[in-house]
Write a protein that holds these residues in place. Sequence first.
Motif, PDB file in Angstrom:
ATOM      1  N   MET A 290      27.923  61.786  -9.765  1.00  0.00           N
ATOM      2  CA  MET A 290      27.981  60.319  -9.791  1.00  0.00           C
ATOM      3  C   MET A 290      26.636  59.727  -9.369  1.00  0.00           C
TER       4      MET A 290
ATOM      5  N   HIS B 254      33.117  55.439  -4.194  1.00  0.00           N
ATOM      6  CA  HIS B 254      34.245  55.784  -5.076  1.00  0.00           C
ATOM      7  C   HIS B 254      35.547  55.640  -4.299  1.00  0.00           C
TER       8      HIS B 254
ATOM      9  N   GLU C  79      43.597  64.007 -15.086  1.00  0.00           N
ATOM     10  CA  GLU C  79      43.047  65.321 -14.705  1.00  0.00           C
ATOM     11  C   GLU C  79      44.166  66.276 -14.272  1.00  0.00           C
TER      12      GLU C  79
ATOM     13  N   TYR D 271      32.972  64.658 -20.355  1.00  0.00           N
ATOM     14  CA  TYR D 271      33.510  63.842 -19.269  1.00  0.00           C
ATOM     15  C   TYR D 271      32.374  63.673 -18.267  1.00  0.00           C
TER      16      TYR D 271
ATOM     17  N   SER E 276      43.492  56.299 -15.402  1.00  0.00           N
ATOM     18  CA  SER E 276      42.386  56.489 -14.454  1.00  0.00           C
ATOM     19  C   SER E 276      42.732  55.787 -13.138  1.00  0.00           C
ATOM     20  N   THR E 277      41.917  55.972 -12.135  1.00  0.00           N
ATOM     21  CA  THR E 277      42.191  55.355 -10.828  1.00  0.00           C
ATOM     22  C   THR E 277      42.359  53.842 -10.971  1.00  0.00           C
TER      23      THR E 277
ATOM     24  N   SER F  25      37.524  58.847 -17.328  1.00  0.00           N
ATOM     25  CA  SER F  25      38.973  58.815 -17.572  1.00  0.00           C
ATOM     26  C   SER F  25      39.405  57.398 -17.951  1.00  0.00           C
TER      27      SER F  25
ATOM     28  N   HIS G  87      47.006  60.827 -12.661  1.00  0.00           N
ATOM     29  CA  HIS G  87      45.650  60.821 -13.236  1.00  0.00           C
ATOM     30  C   HIS G  87      45.604  61.872 -14.351  1.00  0.00           C
TER      31      HIS G  87
ATOM     32  N   MET H 120      34.655  65.182  -2.108  1.00  0.00           N
ATOM     33  CA  MET H 120      34.552  63.737  -1.861  1.00  0.00           C
ATOM     34  C   MET H 120      34.505  63.442  -0.360  1.00  0.00           C
TER      35      MET H 120
ATOM     36  N   ASP I 264      36.011  53.018  -9.731  1.00  0.00           N
ATOM     37  CA  ASP I 264      36.151  54.324 -10.373  1.00  0.00           C
ATOM     38  C   ASP I 264      34.801  54.691 -10.983  1.00  0.00           C
ATOM     39  N   SER I 265      34.726  55.851 -11.592  1.00  0.00           N
ATOM     40  CA  SER I 265      33.411  56.326 -12.024  1.00  0.00           C
ATOM     41  C   SER I 265      32.797  55.419 -13.101  1.00  0.00           C
TER      42      SER I 265
ATOM     43  N   TYR J 192      37.826  57.565  -3.871  1.00  0.00           N
ATOM     44  CA  TYR J 192      38.271  58.774  -3.170  1.00  0.00           C
ATOM     45  C   TYR J 192      37.526  58.996  -1.850  1.00  0.00           C
TER      46      TYR J 192
ATOM     47  N   ASN K  26      32.174  63.861 -15.308  1.00  0.00           N
ATOM     48  CA  ASN K  26      32.196  64.854 -14.216  1.00  0.00           C
ATOM     49  C   ASN K  26      31.497  66.140 -14.648  1.00  0.00           C
TER      50      ASN K  26
END
Length: 337
Positions: free
Chosen positions: A86, A46, A222, A134, A236-237, A151, A220, A290, A62-63, A48, A136
Motif C-alpha cells: 500500500m 487502512h 478474499e 489485485y 470490499s471493506t 476488491s 470479504h 497489519m 480501503d485500499s 485494518y 495486494n
Amino acid sequence: MQNVRFSVYQVGVFDNYINTTNMEDEKMKSEIIRLKKEKNAVILGHYYQRDEIQDVSDYIGDSLALAQKAQQCDNDIIVFCGVHFMAETAKILNPSRKVLLPDITASCSLAESCKGEDFARFKAQYPDHMVISYVNCSAEIKAMSDLICTSGNAEQLVRSLPEDQKIIFAPDKNLGGYINSITGRNMVLWDGVCMVHDAMKAETVIKLKIENPDAAVIAHPECNGALLQVADFVGSTKAMLNFIEKSNYKKFIVATETGILYEMKKNNPEKEFITVTAKEGCNCADCSYMKQNTLEKLYNCLLDETPEIVMDAAIIERAKLPIIKMLDLSKKLGIIK
Ligand code: 13P
Ligand code: SF4
C-alpha cells in the motif's frame, strides 16, 4: 517543544528516552498530531489498522480510497499506516513525496506468494492473456501487469472488458474465483490467498448463523469460495460498511479482518457484530502484518522520518501505468469521483 522518543526497547527514563510502558496512549497520540502538523505530514490509515492508529489518521479507508488519497496529497510527508504494498502504491502515485511506513517489514501473504521470477514464468505460459493484478502485490508484479484492481472495483473492471478477452488474474485465487463465478469469465488464477480470510471456514459461519438466525452474513471476497456461498453479502471493506449502514438487519456475522469493526461499531452503535475466526477463541482474524504498525512505531517514524519507501524510478514508471489505468477506468465507470 523538545521531541521525546518512544521506544519499546528502552527501559526507564533517561535523557530524552522514555519507556513506552510509562506513556499513556493519549499522550503519544497528541505528540503524533503535533509532529504531523510541524512536518506537514498526512497520515493515511487502512481500516485494518489498530484502533489507536485509526484515531490519529487523517484519512481512513480501503485500499482503493487510500490509493486515490495518496495520489492527491500535497503534504511533504505521507505516513502510510497499512502494509508495504500500500505504501509502495502511494509512492508510485506520488513519487515526489516522502512516503513512510511505520514498520517496513509489514508485508502481506498475497504479495509474498507472488515473486517476480515465478510470475514471469507463469505469465509466459499465456502469451495471449492480459494480466489483471489485485493491488495486494509488489511493485515488481504491478510492473508486469496491464491493469490493477482492488476488491472495491474488481468486478466492474473485469465486466468492462470484452467478453472474449483472455485474462490472467493474480495473486488472489479467492477474489479471482469469486469474480469468475459472478461474471461467467474463465480467468486463469495465480495460486495465492490472504492467510486471514482464507482461514475462515464456511462451517463456522453456518454454526454462527444457526445460533443467530436474525444476523446477516457479510464477507470479504478474499474469503474462500465455500464461505462466500453462505454469505448474504460479499464486498470490499467499504462496500461492507455501506451495506451495514443501509441494511435493516441489526446483527451481522462479519467474515473479514477485525480492524474494520472499529469503524463499523463507531458508525452503527445500535447494531451488533459477531466476528468469524478460524478457530474458536483465537485472534487469527487479526492480520498480523497489519498489526505490526503500533502507535510507538508511528511516532518514531514521524520523528525520524524513517523507514522510508525508496523505489527504483524505472519500476515506478512501469508500475504506475496499470494503477493509473485502474483509477481512470474506475472514474469512467463511476466507482470513484
Ligand atoms: P480492501 O481494502 O480493498 O477491502 O482490501 C482488504 C485487504 O485485505 C487489504 O489488505
Ligand atoms: Fe494481506 Fe490478508 Fe493482511 Fe490484507 S488481511 S494485508 S490481504 S494478509
